[in-house]
Design a protein around this motif. Structure first.
Motif, short mmCIF file in Angstrom:
data_model
loop_
_atom_site.label_atom_id
_atom_site.label_comp_id
_atom_site.label_asym_id
_atom_site.label_seq_id
_atom_site.Cartn_x
_atom_site.Cartn_y
_atom_site.Cartn_z
N GLY A 32 0.67 -1.44 -0.19
CA GLY A 32 0.19 0.00 0.21
C GLY A 32 1.12 1.17 -0.17
N ARG A 36 1.29 4.35 -2.47
CA ARG A 36 1.28 6.01 -2.07
C ARG A 36 1.89 6.18 -3.21
NH1 ARG A 36 -2.40 3.49 1.42
NH2 ARG A 36 -0.43 2.60 3.45
N MET A 53 -7.34 1.99 -5.78
CA MET A 53 -7.52 2.11 -4.89
C MET A 53 -7.68 3.22 -4.81
SD MET A 53 -2.89 2.53 -4.55
CE MET A 53 -2.45 2.81 -2.47
N GLY A 56 -10.77 1.51 -3.15
CA GLY A 56 -10.69 0.81 -2.40
C GLY A 56 -11.02 -1.28 -2.76
N ASP A 57 -10.25 -0.77 -4.03
CA ASP A 57 -10.56 -2.27 -4.86
C ASP A 57 -9.19 -2.86 -4.45
OD1 ASP A 57 -13.27 -2.92 -5.72
OD2 ASP A 57 -12.83 -1.67 -7.20
N LEU A 58 -8.73 -3.56 -5.40
CA LEU A 58 -7.38 -4.68 -4.85
C LEU A 58 -6.81 -4.14 -6.70
CD1 LEU A 58 -7.36 -8.87 -3.60
CD2 LEU A 58 -6.65 -6.48 -2.81
N ILE A 64 0.99 -5.57 -8.88
CA ILE A 64 1.35 -6.12 -7.61
C ILE A 64 2.71 -7.26 -7.42
CG2 ILE A 64 1.19 -6.74 -5.19
CD1 ILE A 64 -0.22 -4.16 -5.76
N GLY A 82 0.31 -6.72 4.07
CA GLY A 82 -0.99 -6.06 3.03
C GLY A 82 -0.44 -6.66 1.25
N PHE A 83 0.43 -7.16 1.63
CA PHE A 83 0.56 -8.02 0.53
C PHE A 83 1.12 -9.82 0.93
CE2 PHE A 83 3.86 -10.99 -2.06
CZ PHE A 83 3.02 -11.06 -3.19
N ARG A 85 -2.49 -10.81 -0.68
CA ARG A 85 -3.79 -10.17 -0.97
C ARG A 85 -5.27 -10.63 -0.82
NH1 ARG A 85 -3.35 -5.11 1.64
NH2 ARG A 85 -4.81 -3.47 1.40
N GLN A 89 -1.83 -14.61 -5.15
CA GLN A 89 -1.08 -13.52 -4.81
C GLN A 89 0.04 -14.81 -3.46
OE1 GLN A 89 -1.94 -9.82 -3.68
NE2 GLN A 89 -2.26 -9.13 -4.98
N ARG A 130 -5.80 10.46 3.74
CA ARG A 130 -5.66 9.15 2.96
C ARG A 130 -7.26 9.26 2.46
NH1 ARG A 130 -3.56 3.19 4.87
NH2 ARG A 130 -5.35 2.63 3.43
N ARG A 141 -13.78 -1.90 1.18
CA ARG A 141 -12.14 -2.64 1.56
C ARG A 141 -12.68 -3.28 2.76
NH1 ARG A 141 -9.27 2.40 4.07
NH2 ARG A 141 -7.25 0.87 4.40
P1 AMP Z 1 -2.70 -0.85 2.44
O1 AMP Z 1 -1.91 0.62 2.43
O2 AMP Z 1 -2.23 -1.92 2.37
O3 AMP Z 1 -4.34 -0.64 3.38
O4 AMP Z 1 -3.45 -0.84 1.13
C1 AMP Z 1 -4.24 0.67 0.09
C2 AMP Z 1 -4.85 -0.02 -1.29
O5 AMP Z 1 -4.18 -0.35 -1.41
C3 AMP Z 1 -5.73 -0.99 -1.47
O6 AMP Z 1 -6.77 -0.73 -1.28
C4 AMP Z 1 -5.58 -1.62 -2.55
O7 AMP Z 1 -6.11 -1.19 -3.32
C5 AMP Z 1 -3.75 -1.59 -2.72
N1 AMP Z 1 -3.38 -2.39 -2.52
C6 AMP Z 1 -2.20 -2.86 -1.93
N2 AMP Z 1 -1.52 -4.12 -1.33
C7 AMP Z 1 -2.36 -4.70 -2.39
C8 AMP Z 1 -1.88 -5.89 -2.75
N3 AMP Z 1 -1.28 -6.71 -2.32
N4 AMP Z 1 -2.76 -6.04 -3.80
C9 AMP Z 1 -3.85 -5.40 -4.67
N5 AMP Z 1 -3.82 -4.14 -3.91
C10 AMP Z 1 -3.91 -4.22 -3.05
#
Ligand code: AMP
Length: 191
Positions: A32, A36, A53, A56-58, A64, A82-83, A85, A89, A130, A141
């Motif tokens: 994530g 960002r 993002m 709130g989708d992957l 990734i 965050g990986f 997900r 993966q 954010r 999410r």
């Molecule tokens: P996080 O900071 O881990 O909550 O991630 C924020 C956003 O980044 C998520 O809602 C997804 O849109 C994207 N994201 C982060 N990590 C992944 C991942 N491993 N696979 C797909 N999307 C991701």
């Protein structure tokens, strides 16, 4: 050591992952955060990831996985936050780790009651503003977590890698629990 932090948005993964990475002296890899940063820098990856993002989708797996492959090349260990997900993966992560001569130490699953998740996300929205902490996005999410990420709990439990961590309490209390688990794992494997 390679640890994965698993838990819904707002469970405290990011905070705890940073502290454990500092303690163990290995990199903290947050997909994530990397996304960002790519968005802030206006890179191709950032542009491609933005709409997913914001909703709130992957972000699609190929984007990734390329990111994670780059980061893990040459790593001696890491804390993954965050990986993975989803199951696809997780399967690829297994292959990437094998390729760089690492193995998964364990998966720390932070258990936090739902009411606490919502309160934490609302607090973070105020502090960090954010873009993906708006109410509709947060709801999505949580749904995406339940549908796509939660199956990893069983996936890693079956692999004997899952460790449940009580995610209630102060940051310090939770970190102490996590460090005890990490120390035990290090003692057991002599890593
Ligand atoms: P996080 O900071 O881990 O909550 O991630 C924020 C956003 O980044 C998520 O809602 C997804 O849109 C994207 N994201 C982060 N990590 C992944 C991942 N491993 N696979 C797909 N999307 C991701």
């Amino acid at each position: 050591m390679v640890w994965i932090f698993l838990g819904p948005p707002g469970a405290g993964k990011g905070t705890q992952a940073v502290l454990l990475a500092e303690h163990l002296g290995i990199p903290h890899v947050s997909t994530g955060e990397l996304l960002r940063r790519a968005m802030r820098n206006g890179t191709e990856l950032g542009k491609k990831a933005k709409s997913y993002m914001d909703a709130g989708d992957l972000v699609p797996d190929p984007l990734i996985l390329e990111l994670v492959r780059e980061v893990l090349a040459g790593a001696k260990g890491c804390i993954l936050d965050g990986f993975p997900r989803n199951i696809a993966q997780a399967d690829v992560l297994g292959a990437i780790l094998k390729g760089v001569g690492l193995s998964l130490t364990g998966v720390l699953r932070l258990d936090v009651p739902d009411e606490m998740l919502v309160a934490r996300i609302a607090g973070r929205a105020r502090e960090e503003s954010r873009a993906d902490d708006s109410e509709a996005t947060v709801r999505n999410r949580l749904k995406v977590y339940a549908e796509q990420t939660a199956p990893l709990v069983e996936y890693y439990r079956r692999a004997g890698k899952l460790v449940d961590v009580n995610g209630e309490g102060s940051i310090r209390e939770i970190q102490t629990r996590i460090r005890e688990i990490a120390a035990e794992a290090a003692g057991g494997t002599k890593e």
